[in-house]
Design a protein around this motif. Sequence first.
Motif, PDB file in Angstrom:
ATOM      1  N   ASN A   9      47.778 -19.786   0.723  1.00 59.31           N
ATOM      2  CA  ASN A   9      48.258 -18.492  -0.149  1.00 59.31           C
ATOM      3  C   ASN A   9      49.043 -18.943  -0.999  1.00 59.31           C
ATOM      4  O   ASN A   9      49.094 -18.378  -2.178  1.00 59.31           O
ATOM      5  CB  ASN A   9      48.463 -17.263   0.896  1.00 59.31           C
TER       6      ASN A   9
ATOM      7  N   GLU B  93      55.786 -11.527  -0.306  1.00 57.17           N
ATOM      8  CA  GLU B  93      56.637 -10.357  -0.889  1.00 57.17           C
ATOM      9  C   GLU B  93      58.152 -10.639  -0.986  1.00 57.17           C
ATOM     10  O   GLU B  93      58.745 -10.549  -2.036  1.00 57.17           O
ATOM     11  CB  GLU B  93      56.571  -9.092   0.206  1.00 57.17           C
TER      12      GLU B  93
ATOM     13  N   SER C  99      55.047 -12.389   8.884  1.00 59.29           N
ATOM     14  CA  SER C  99      53.440 -12.820   8.293  1.00 59.29           C
ATOM     15  C   SER C  99      53.556 -13.246   7.022  1.00 59.29           C
ATOM     16  O   SER C  99      54.649 -13.209   6.319  1.00 59.29           O
ATOM     17  CB  SER C  99      53.056 -11.367   8.158  1.00 59.29           C
ATOM     18  N   THR C 100      52.330 -13.906   6.639  1.00 61.84           N
ATOM     19  CA  THR C 100      51.815 -14.498   5.317  1.00 61.84           C
ATOM     20  C   THR C 100      52.388 -13.509   4.371  1.00 61.84           C
ATOM     21  O   THR C 100      53.024 -13.799   3.234  1.00 61.84           O
ATOM     22  CB  THR C 100      50.647 -14.961   5.325  1.00 61.84           C
ATOM     23  N   GLU C 101      52.075 -12.202   4.474  1.00 64.31           N
ATOM     24  CA  GLU C 101      52.350 -11.016   3.389  1.00 64.31           C
ATOM     25  C   GLU C 101      53.698 -10.912   3.163  1.00 64.31           C
ATOM     26  O   GLU C 101      54.152 -10.677   2.115  1.00 64.31           O
ATOM     27  CB  GLU C 101      51.657  -9.960   3.894  1.00 64.31           C
ATOM     28  N   GLU C 102      54.403 -10.775   4.441  1.00 66.27           N
ATOM     29  CA  GLU C 102      55.896 -10.503   4.236  1.00 66.27           C
ATOM     30  C   GLU C 102      56.587 -11.671   3.423  1.00 66.27           C
ATOM     31  O   GLU C 102      57.435 -11.435   2.642  1.00 66.27           O
ATOM     32  CB  GLU C 102      56.456 -10.396   5.428  1.00 66.27           C
TER      33      GLU C 102
END
Length: 222
Positions: free
Chosen positions: A90, A61, A55-58
């Motif tokens: 992002n 991070e 994911s984008t978030e992963e």
Amino acid sequence: MANYKVVEIFSSINGEGKRAGQLAVFIRMQGCNLNCRYCDTAWANEEDCRYHWTSTEEILELIHSMGIKNVTITGGEPLLQKDIGVLLENLAEEKELHVEIETNGSVDLKPFLAMENRPSFTMDYKLPGSEMEAHMLTENFSCLDQRDTVKFVVAGWEDLVRAKAVIEQFDLTKQCSVYLSPVYGEIDLEEIVYFMKRNCMNGVTMQLQMHKIIWDPQLRGV
């Protein structure tokens, strides 16, 4: 949630380009629409290549955890990933990062131009030795500026002649950075220098793939 087919994420040095020798986080996406004869990451292009939906978030991070400010998104052809624009938007918000995306010259860059703090493009122009030149979108040259790079991977004399013609036709050295990079093990490096001298190729940079000099050329994740 936006997810991407990621085959590997690792830190190393940039082996080529404007930031060669500097640390970078590499995010390699799975899949490509071309089949260059000399491709050195063909394994990542296969449909059965193992990948992880990330994911984008992963991704953000992982980048933050590494503490490295240069980010290179590569492949395969990363611009083919569904929702790649979401990831780039992002990353664009991370003002301290320098984001580069490596693209093969066959995917339209216009959709990404309006993005604030857009990534820099390192765009290949595939020469005859690749057997993929017919797929090149020369319209992409109009999308590039001083943030960006056009890379010509040369396998022999015919490629050098063709690269010179394209550089001159589109006046590329006045628009962006221009690099000549040899196909590893296929062309005498002196031949490239001789050609550049013979043709007074001012503003063009010959560059070797540093990572293939430091490590085994077949080694992944470096």
